[in-house]
Design a protein around this motif. Structure first.
Motif, PDB file in Angstrom:
ATOM      1  N   UNK A 126       0.834  -1.204   0.000  1.00 32.77           N
ATOM      2  CA  UNK A 126       0.000   0.000   0.000  1.00 32.77           C
ATOM      3  C   UNK A 126       0.870   1.256   0.000  1.00 32.77           C
ATOM      4  N   UNK A 127       1.957   1.220   0.763  1.00 33.48           N
ATOM      5  CA  UNK A 127       2.897   2.351   0.755  1.00 33.48           C
ATOM      6  C   UNK A 127       3.534   2.488  -0.617  1.00 33.48           C
ATOM      7  N   UNK A 128       3.929   1.376  -1.220  1.00 30.90           N
ATOM      8  CA  UNK A 128       4.561   1.417  -2.541  1.00 30.90           C
ATOM      9  C   UNK A 128       3.625   2.019  -3.579  1.00 30.90           C
ATOM     10  N   UNK A 129       2.374   1.555  -3.577  1.00 31.88           N
ATOM     11  CA  UNK A 129       1.401   2.088  -4.528  1.00 31.88           C
ATOM     12  C   UNK A 129       1.168   3.567  -4.273  1.00 31.88           C
ATOM     13  N   UNK A 130       1.152   3.950  -2.995  1.00 28.94           N
ATOM     14  CA  UNK A 130       0.955   5.361  -2.653  1.00 28.94           C
ATOM     15  C   UNK A 130       2.059   6.248  -3.199  1.00 28.94           C
ATOM     16  N   UNK A 131       3.298   5.789  -3.141  1.00 27.94           N
ATOM     17  CA  UNK A 131       4.399   6.598  -3.678  1.00 27.94           C
ATOM     18  C   UNK A 131       4.295   6.737  -5.193  1.00 27.94           C
ATOM     19  N   UNK A 132       3.844   5.681  -5.863  1.00 29.54           N
ATOM     20  CA  UNK A 132       3.656   5.758  -7.317  1.00 29.54           C
ATOM     21  C   UNK A 132       2.546   6.747  -7.667  1.00 29.54           C
ATOM     22  N   UNK A 133       1.464   6.726  -6.890  1.00 27.27           N
ATOM     23  CA  UNK A 133       0.360   7.668  -7.125  1.00 27.27           C
ATOM     24  C   UNK A 133       0.834   9.106  -6.940  1.00 27.27           C
ATOM     25  N   UNK A 134       1.638   9.347  -5.918  1.00 30.05           N
ATOM     26  CA  UNK A 134       2.165  10.696  -5.680  1.00 30.05           C
ATOM     27  C   UNK A 134       3.002  11.160  -6.868  1.00 30.05           C
ATOM     28  N   UNK A 135       3.842  10.272  -7.383  1.00 31.27           N
ATOM     29  CA  UNK A 135       4.667  10.624  -8.547  1.00 31.27           C
ATOM     30  C   UNK A 135       3.797  10.978  -9.750  1.00 31.27           C
ATOM     31  N   UNK A 136       2.714  10.238  -9.952  1.00 30.48           N
ATOM     32  CA  UNK A 136       1.810  10.526 -11.056  1.00 30.48           C
ATOM     33  C   UNK A 136       1.092  11.850 -10.853  1.00 30.48           C
ATOM     34  N   UNK A 137       0.745  12.155  -9.618  1.00 28.18           N
ATOM     35  CA  UNK A 137       0.115  13.453  -9.315  1.00 28.18           C
ATOM     36  C   UNK A 137       1.076  14.586  -9.638  1.00 28.18           C
ATOM     37  N   UNK A 138       2.344  14.435  -9.251  1.00 30.75           N
ATOM     38  CA  UNK A 138       3.347  15.457  -9.558  1.00 30.75           C
ATOM     39  C   UNK A 138       3.462  15.648 -11.073  1.00 30.75           C
ATOM     40  N   UNK A 243      17.188  20.014 -21.070  1.00 33.28           N
ATOM     41  CA  UNK A 243      15.752  20.064 -21.323  1.00 33.28           C
ATOM     42  C   UNK A 243      15.040  19.118 -20.359  1.00 33.28           C
ATOM     43  N   UNK A 244      13.818  19.513 -19.991  1.00 31.11           N
ATOM     44  CA  UNK A 244      13.029  18.681 -19.086  1.00 31.11           C
ATOM     45  C   UNK A 244      11.567  18.714 -19.507  1.00 31.11           C
ATOM     46  N   UNK A 245      10.902  17.587 -19.437  1.00 32.46           N
ATOM     47  CA  UNK A 245       9.470  17.467 -19.699  1.00 32.46           C
ATOM     48  C   UNK A 245       8.860  16.630 -18.585  1.00 32.46           C
ATOM     49  N   UNK A 246       7.541  16.737 -18.365  1.00 26.97           N
ATOM     50  CA  UNK A 246       6.923  15.933 -17.302  1.00 26.97           C
ATOM     51  C   UNK A 246       7.133  14.431 -17.491  1.00 26.97           C
ATOM     52  N   UNK A 247       7.048  13.973 -18.747  1.00 28.12           N
ATOM     53  CA  UNK A 247       7.226  12.541 -18.993  1.00 28.12           C
ATOM     54  C   UNK A 247       8.613  12.043 -18.645  1.00 28.12           C
ATOM     55  N   UNK A 248       9.628  12.843 -18.937  1.00 27.56           N
ATOM     56  CA  UNK A 248      11.001  12.445 -18.625  1.00 27.56           C
ATOM     57  C   UNK A 248      11.315  12.636 -17.144  1.00 27.56           C
ATOM     58  N   UNK A 249      10.831  13.720 -16.567  1.00 29.53           N
ATOM     59  CA  UNK A 249      11.151  14.034 -15.173  1.00 29.53           C
ATOM     60  C   UNK A 249      10.563  13.025 -14.207  1.00 29.53           C
ATOM     61  N   UNK A 250       9.343  12.560 -14.485  1.00 28.18           N
ATOM     62  CA  UNK A 250       8.653  11.651 -13.571  1.00 28.18           C
ATOM     63  C   UNK A 250       8.506  10.256 -14.184  1.00 28.18           C
TER      64      UNK A 250
END
Length: 338
Positions: A126-138, A243-250
Motif C-alpha cells: 500500500x505504501x509502494x502504490x501510494x508513492x507511485x500515485x504521488x509521482x503521477x500526481x506530480x 531540457x526537461x518534460x513531465x514525462x522524462x522528469x517523472x
C-alpha cells in the motif's frame, strides 16, 4: 588479599584493511571524475554522469528499502521536483544555474514532508502504490502548470552562455559532489549511532522499537534525506540534458532502475549498489538495442536473483570471502572467552 585479575581489554574494530583500501580507491575515483574535462571526451563525461546518477538514485532507494523498510516505487517524484526546481530558478528567476542546483534541493525536501505524513500510515504494498500515485500526481500537476510551460517542458537556454569546457567542468564536479553526498553521506550515516538504529530497524522493526529506537522519527528523516538525494540526481541529470518534460522528469523507469540495481547488487549494502549499477550500466550499453528482449532478460535476471541469491551478488561474495569494502558495523578484535 590478592586482587582478581582484570579481564582482558576488548577492542572494537570499525575499519578493515579492505575498507581502508576501498576508501582510498573511492577518493581517487572522485578526483578522477572531477578531473574528467582534462582527460575525457564529452561523450565519456556524459556516460559517466549517467552511471553516477544510477549509483546515487539506487543508493537512495537502498537507504529507504534496505534499512528503513520503506519500499518506494515513486522516488522519481522527487527527482522530477529537483529537476524542475533547477530549471525554474535558473531559467525563469535568473539565478546562476550552478547555485540553483543546491537551492533546488529545498523543493523536494519541502514536498517530502507532507507526502510522508500522508503515506506513513500505509505499510507494504500500500505504501509502494501510494508513492507511485504521488509521482503521477506530480507529473499531472507539471503537465498543467503554466510556470513550467506545461506538457511542452522547459529548455535550459541559460547554459548557452557557458563554453563546452565550462559545462564539462561543472558536470564533472557535480558528479563527484553527487556521489560524495549520496554514497559518502550514507556511509557516514550508517557508521553513526543513527546507523546502528537503522540496522536494528532493518533486522527487526518491532524489536528495535522495544529497545527504545524511535522508528517513526528515523523513517521520516530517511524519507526526507532520500528525497533530497533524488532531487540532487534530478537537478544534475536534467542540467546535463538541457531540457526537461513531465514525462522524462517523472518517468517510472528511474524507480525500476534503482530496484534492479539494488536487487542484483545486494540490498542493505553500499557495495551492492556499486556492483549492481555497473552491471546495469554495462548491460544497457551493450544490449539495449535488443529492445523488448533486453527488458525480458533483465526481468528474468532479477527474478532469478530474488529466488536463488536474495542477498545479491555482493551477498554471494561476502559469504565466500569475509571482507567489506565499506564496513558500517562493529566487531570485537578479542572478544571475552567464557
Amino acid at each position: 588479599m590478592s586482587l582478581a585479575a582484570a579481564p582482558p581489554a576488548v577492542t572494537v574494530i570499525r575499519q578493515t584493511t579492505s575498507g581502508r583500501l576501498a576508501l582510498t580507491l573511492a577518493a581517487l575515483a572522485l578526483l578522477t571524475v572531477a578531473a574528467m574535462p582534462w582527460w575525457a571526451s564529452t561523450g565519456t563525461i556524459r556516460s559517466v554522469l549517467v552511471l553516477c546518477c544510477y549509483i546515487a538514485i539506487a543508493q537512495m532507494w537502498n537507504l529507504l528499502a534496505g534499512y528503513a523498510g520503506l519500499v518506494s516505487v515513486g522516488q522519481q517524484a522527487f527527482m522530477g521536483a529537483g529537476g524542475y526546481a533547477l530549471f525554474v530558478l535558473a531559467q525563469t528567476v535568473g539565478i546562476n544555474p550552478f547555485v540553483s542546483v543546491a537551492l533546488a534541493l529545498v523543493v523536494p525536501v519541502i514536498l517530502a514532508v507532507p507526502v510522508y505524513l500522508l503515506l506513513h500510515r500505509l505499510e507494504g504494498p500500500y505504501f509502494s502504490i501510494g508513492t507511485w500515485v504521488v509521482a503521477e500526481v506530480f507529473r499531472l500537476v507539471c503537465t498543467n502548470l503554466p510556470l513550467v510551460n506545461g506538457g511542452a517542458g522547459m529548455s535550459l537556454r541559460v547554459m548557452g552562455t557557458y563554453s563546452a569546457f565550462e559545462r564539462n567542468v561543472a558536470m564533472s564536479v557535480l558528479c563527484a559532489v553527487m556521489l560524495l553526498v549520496t554514497l559518502g553521506g550514507s556511509y557516514w550515516l550508517l557508521r553513526s549511532r543513527f546507523g546502528i538504529a537503522l540496522v536494528a530497524i532493518r533486522d527487526n522493526m518491532t524489536a528495535a522499537a522495544s529497545q527504545g529506537v524511535d522508528v517513526a522519527r528515523l523513517r521520516f528523516l530517511v524519507f526526507v534525506a532520500a528525497a533530497a538525494g533524488c532531487g540532487l540526481v534530478g537537478a544534475v541529470y536534467f542540467m546535463a540534458q538541457l531540457r526537461i518534460t513531465p514525462g522524462a522528469a517523472f518517468d517510472p523507469m528511474w524507480a525500476n532502475v534503482a530496484i534492479f540495481i539494488v536487487m542484483i547488487g545486494g540490498i542493505g549494502s553500499i557495495e551492492g549498489v556499486l556492483i549492481g549499477a555497473l552491471v546495469f550500466f554495462l548491460a544497457e550499453r551493450w544490449f539495449a538495442s535488443y529492445g523488448s528482449v533486453y527488458f525480458v532478460a533483465l526481468g528474468l535476471l532479477t527474478l532469478a536473483t530474488a529466488l536463488f541469491a536474495p542477498k545479491g551478488i555482493w551477498g554471494l561474495v561476502s559469504q565466500r570471502w569475509d571482507m567489506s569494502w565499506f564496513p558500517t558495523g562493529r566487531r570485537l578484535a578479542n572478544p571475552l572467552r567464557s
